[in-house]
Design a protein around this motif. Structure first.
Motif, PDB file in Angstrom:
ATOM      1  N   ARG A  31      -8.758   0.714 -10.747  1.00  0.00           N
ATOM      2  CA  ARG A  31     -10.002   1.479 -10.680  1.00  0.00           C
ATOM      3  C   ARG A  31     -10.310   2.176 -12.005  1.00  0.00           C
ATOM      4  O   ARG A  31     -11.468   2.410 -12.348  1.00  0.00           O
ATOM      5  CB  ARG A  31      -9.915   2.499  -9.549  1.00  0.00           C
ATOM      6  N   ARG A  69      -0.513   2.001  -4.111  1.00  0.00           N
ATOM      7  CA  ARG A  69      -1.649   2.916  -4.330  1.00  0.00           C
ATOM      8  C   ARG A  69      -1.793   3.280  -5.799  1.00  0.00           C
ATOM      9  O   ARG A  69      -2.900   3.498  -6.291  1.00  0.00           O
ATOM     10  CB  ARG A  69      -1.476   4.173  -3.476  1.00  0.00           C
ATOM     11  N   THR A 103       0.815  -1.216   0.000  1.00  0.00           N
ATOM     12  CA  THR A 103       0.000   0.000   0.000  1.00  0.00           C
ATOM     13  C   THR A 103       0.854   1.274   0.000  1.00  0.00           C
ATOM     14  O   THR A 103       0.368   2.344   0.346  1.00  0.00           O
ATOM     15  CB  THR A 103      -0.943   0.017   1.215  1.00  0.00           C
ATOM     16  N   ASP A 127      -5.130   2.712  -8.258  1.00  0.00           N
ATOM     17  CA  ASP A 127      -5.696   3.704  -9.187  1.00  0.00           C
ATOM     18  C   ASP A 127      -5.805   3.121 -10.589  1.00  0.00           C
ATOM     19  O   ASP A 127      -6.769   3.401 -11.318  1.00  0.00           O
ATOM     20  CB  ASP A 127      -4.828   4.963  -9.212  1.00  0.00           C
ATOM     21  N   ALA A 152     -10.904  -0.057   3.288  1.00  0.00           N
ATOM     22  CA  ALA A 152     -12.293   0.347   3.537  1.00  0.00           C
ATOM     23  C   ALA A 152     -12.753   1.366   2.505  1.00  0.00           C
ATOM     24  O   ALA A 152     -13.892   1.303   2.004  1.00  0.00           O
ATOM     25  CB  ALA A 152     -12.422   0.916   4.944  1.00  0.00           C
ATOM     26  N   ARG A 153     -11.871   2.317   2.163  1.00  0.00           N
ATOM     27  CA  ARG A 153     -12.233   3.318   1.144  1.00  0.00           C
ATOM     28  C   ARG A 153     -12.427   2.667  -0.224  1.00  0.00           C
ATOM     29  O   ARG A 153     -13.261   3.114  -1.018  1.00  0.00           O
ATOM     30  CB  ARG A 153     -11.157   4.403   1.062  1.00  0.00           C
ATOM     31  N   GLU A 154     -11.640   1.608  -0.501  1.00  0.00           N
ATOM     32  CA  GLU A 154     -11.774   0.911  -1.780  1.00  0.00           C
ATOM     33  C   GLU A 154     -12.936  -0.070  -1.776  1.00  0.00           C
ATOM     34  O   GLU A 154     -13.322  -0.592  -2.831  1.00  0.00           O
ATOM     35  CB  GLU A 154     -10.475   0.152  -2.098  1.00  0.00           C
ATOM     36  N   GLY A 155     -13.474  -0.343  -0.592  1.00  0.00           N
ATOM     37  CA  GLY A 155     -14.598  -1.272  -0.492  1.00  0.00           C
ATOM     38  C   GLY A 155     -14.211  -2.725  -0.675  1.00  0.00           C
ATOM     39  O   GLY A 155     -15.000  -3.532  -1.184  1.00  0.00           O
ATOM     40  N   ARG A 212      -5.824  -0.709   6.454  1.00  0.00           N
ATOM     41  CA  ARG A 212      -7.222  -1.053   6.700  1.00  0.00           C
ATOM     42  C   ARG A 212      -8.149   0.092   6.280  1.00  0.00           C
ATOM     43  O   ARG A 212      -9.213  -0.148   5.696  1.00  0.00           O
ATOM     44  CB  ARG A 212      -7.429  -1.404   8.173  1.00  0.00           C
ATOM     45  N   ASP A 213      -7.736   1.316   6.540  1.00  0.00           N
ATOM     46  CA  ASP A 213      -8.538   2.460   6.116  1.00  0.00           C
ATOM     47  C   ASP A 213      -8.585   2.535   4.590  1.00  0.00           C
ATOM     48  O   ASP A 213      -9.636   2.838   4.003  1.00  0.00           O
ATOM     49  CB  ASP A 213      -7.957   3.756   6.679  1.00  0.00           C
ATOM     50  N   LEU A 214      -7.449   2.271   3.946  1.00  0.00           N
ATOM     51  CA  LEU A 214      -7.402   2.307   2.486  1.00  0.00           C
ATOM     52  C   LEU A 214      -8.315   1.240   1.898  1.00  0.00           C
ATOM     53  O   LEU A 214      -9.076   1.503   0.955  1.00  0.00           O
ATOM     54  CB  LEU A 214      -5.965   2.097   2.011  1.00  0.00           C
TER      55      LEU A 214
END
Length: 360
Positions: A22, A15, A11, A19, A46-49, A42-44
């Motif tokens: 996506r 990243r 990560t 992108d 979560a943002r990516e679902g 973990r936050d990343l």
């Protein structure tokens, strides 16, 4: 065509891969992130679902694993992760650099699993570099190249060799002479250490001069480079230059004029039509900002690599060439690093900004 399910391991630079995936929802579907389980990862996720995994065996079925974790060449577990995915029949795109021995063994694992494996050198897929390679190939085809002149930081020497090989369509034969020592009187007259080492080489039979900033900040290796890549390809008709990895590409037609009966150059009038061209022309668009590099140029380059891997998946016969090229680039890089020697460790502070207006 069914979308290929992709998991991204790493990560940091990973990243950029997120992108890229996506950006092509018609071709690829992000199904997970493999990381150490930090709050950031973990936050990343979560943002990516998507779920976050901490070990390869936790990852459910996937088609492609992008391994964007340092390989053994730089002291990381990236190659072990790549092999773990390949053994499960998951195709792998691994970020460079990777040692030759690692690539050879990983290709063997990939063949046993009937999976595709490729090393992503990234930079040859960046749009200005692609433009430069295409133009340099045309120059080579029309007139033959008299020389290549290149400069880079040691951190990006691996992809530089990949680019030079693509210009000539082959790395072989290659050879690297010894890096020139800084003469004692020059060193004594310098206020700071010479940042660049210079050596002569041959790539694909073309004479090459290399200047490498063989320095690295051990705690901040991604920063403190004076440049990434600068390359010039010279031929009878002029010089084609990549001013920076992110452009622009420049063409300088060669200055040549006939002489009159007195031996003086004829600078105007009939017969001087070749002088009526710009001394420098820009091929393609002007460079963008670094924000645009991170958000656009680099993800699009990764996407090209992913699509090339997808081609290797559907056409297994292509995998042999991909593997042979990866091995050649890594071997040439090993020879170059042996010629350069161990990078000098530096720990400079944050570089000061300099507005362009100061220079005008």
């Amino acid at each position: 065509m069914t979308r290929l399910r992709v998991v991204v391991a790493g990560t940091a630079f990973g990243r950029i891969y997120l992108d890229a995936v996506r950006a092509a929802p018609e071709d690829f579907e992000l199904t997970g992130i493999l990381a150490r389980g930090s709050d950031f990862s973990r936050d990343l996720a979560a943002r990516e679902g998507v779920p976050v995994y901490t070990a390869p065996d936790q990852v459910p079925d996937a088609d492609i694993a992008c391994v964007v974790v340092r390989s053994g060449a730089t002291g990381g577990p990236g190659t072990d992760l790549a092999r773990a995915f390949l053994r499960r029949g998951i195709h792998v795109l691994q970020e460079h650099p990777v040692h030759t021995g690692e690539i050879a063994e990983t290709l063997r694992v990939a063949r046993q699993a009937d999976a595709a494996y490729a090393v992503n050198t990234l930079y040859h897929d960046i749009e200005p570099v692609r433009r430069f390679i295409t133009a340099a190939r045309a120059l080579h085809r029309e007139q033959g190249l008299a020389y290549l002149d290149a400069a880079c930081n040691s951190q990006v020497a691996y992809p530089l060799l990949d680019v030079l090989g693509r210009i000539t369509a082959t790395l072989r034969p290659w050879a690297f002479g010894p890096a020139d020592d800084v003469p004692a009187d020059v060193g004594a007259a310098s206020e700071t250490a010479q940042p660049f080492r210079t050596l002569h080489a041959a790539i694909g039979g073309i004479p090459v001069t290399l200047r490498v900033q063989n320095q690295v900040h051990p705690e901040d290796a991604d920063n403190h480079s004076y440049l990434l890549h600068r390359i010039s390809a010279g031929a009878e008709g002029g010089v084609l230059s990549l001013a920076d990895t992110h452009g622009p590409v420049l063409w300088n037609p060669r200055l040549h004029s006939r002489r009159d009966g007195t031996g003086r150059l004829v600078m105007s009038g009939p017969g001087t039509e070749r002088l009526a061209v710009p001394t420098t022309s820009v091929l393609g668009g002007e460079p963008g900002t670094y924000h645009e590099v991170f958000a656009g140029l680099w993800p699009r380059a990764v996407l090209r690599s992913l699509r090339r891997l997808a081609g290797d998946i559907t056409e297994p016969a292509r995998r042999v060439h991909s593997g042979q090229w990866a091995l050649a680039v890594s071997r040439a890089w090993s020879d170059l690093t042996a010629a350069l020697g161990v990078p000098e460790l530096i720990r400079p502070g944050e570089p000061a900004e300099l507005p362009m207006a100061v220079l005008s």
